[in-house]
Design a protein around this motif. Structure first.
Motif, PDB file in Angstrom:
ATOM      1  N   THR A   2     -15.811 -18.378   2.292  1.00 31.38           N
ATOM      2  CA  THR A   2     -14.863 -18.893   1.300  1.00 31.38           C
ATOM      3  C   THR A   2     -15.335 -18.510  -0.099  1.00 31.38           C
ATOM      4  OG1 THR A   2     -16.020 -20.991   0.971  1.00 31.38           O
ATOM      5  CG2 THR A   2     -14.408 -20.886   2.803  1.00 31.38           C
ATOM      6  N   ARG A   4     -15.870 -20.550  -2.472  1.00 36.82           N
ATOM      7  CA  ARG A   4     -16.927 -21.501  -2.856  1.00 36.82           C
ATOM      8  C   ARG A   4     -18.273 -21.089  -2.269  1.00 36.82           C
ATOM      9  NH1 ARG A   4     -18.116 -27.772  -1.511  1.00 36.82           N
ATOM     10  NH2 ARG A   4     -19.530 -28.093  -3.259  1.00 36.82           N
ATOM     11  N   GLU A  19      -9.153 -23.697  -3.756  1.00 36.07           N
ATOM     12  CA  GLU A  19     -10.139 -24.764  -3.544  1.00 36.07           C
ATOM     13  C   GLU A  19     -10.950 -25.000  -4.815  1.00 36.07           C
ATOM     14  OE1 GLU A  19     -14.016 -25.885  -0.759  1.00 36.07           O
ATOM     15  OE2 GLU A  19     -13.300 -23.813  -0.804  1.00 36.07           O
TER      16      GLU A  19
END
Length: 183
Positions: A2, A4, A19
């Motif tokens: 991801t 992140r 996100e």
């Protein structure tokens, strides 16, 4: 992976990822709530527990700004004076009994030097680690990837571009040693 996970690992990532945008929005709301308080407000502890990865009772004077907050980890008995910015796209780990003067900036984010890559909006970061019993003077700036050893002193207005060994005092732009060891 991801965005992140890439961000926390120091790999290039897209800061516009959904996100990450949602996480920053939550952090901005918590910062707004915290920065509207004064010393003694009962909501401060709850807000800092929600905002930070590890609060540990640090005294943080408002205003205080972060990117995400969740990647900031304080040891016990820390003090952060007014107007500090802790930009935490990577971990910021702070040891015990550290003190930060007004307007200190801890900056983990970095951008491409190449204009074409920078125009695409990609960024990355490197963590900042601060040992125990460190004093960071007002207006100092610590750049991505810096480690500061136990007992070091960062002079007011210093721009720290490289690691600072334990017990050393540095000052200036870029920060340079003033003394070999602090007592």
């Amino acid at each position: 992976m991801t965005a992140r996970e890439d961000m926390l690992a120091g790999r290039p990532y897209d800061p516009g990822d959904g996100e990450l945008v949602a996480m920053r929005r939550v952090a901005q709301g918590l910062m707004r709530d915290y920065n509207a308080t004064i010393i003694g407000d009962k909501t401060r502890a709850r807000t800092l527990n929600q905002l930070l990865g590890t609060w540990n009772g640090a005294v943080i004077r408002a205003p205080f700004a972060v990117d995400y907050g969740k990647h900031i980890h304080f040891g016990p008995d820390c003090f952060v004076n007014f107007g500090c910015y802790f930009m935490d796209i990577c971990d910021i780990r702070i040891g015990a009994r550290c003190q930060f003067g007004t307007g200190v900036h801890l900056l983990t984010e970095d951008r491409p030097r190449d204009i074409k890559r920078r125009a695409k909006g990609v960024e990355w970061g490197r963590p900042i680690t601060i040992g125990d019993d460190v004093w960071v003077g007002g207006g100092a700036i610590l750049l991505p990837g810096v480690t500061v050893g136990d007992g070091a002193i960062i002079g007011a207005g210093a721009v720290v571009t490289r690691d600072v060994p334990a017990g050393l005092t540095v000052a200036g732009n870029p920060a340079r040693p003033l003394h070999q060891k602090n007592t």
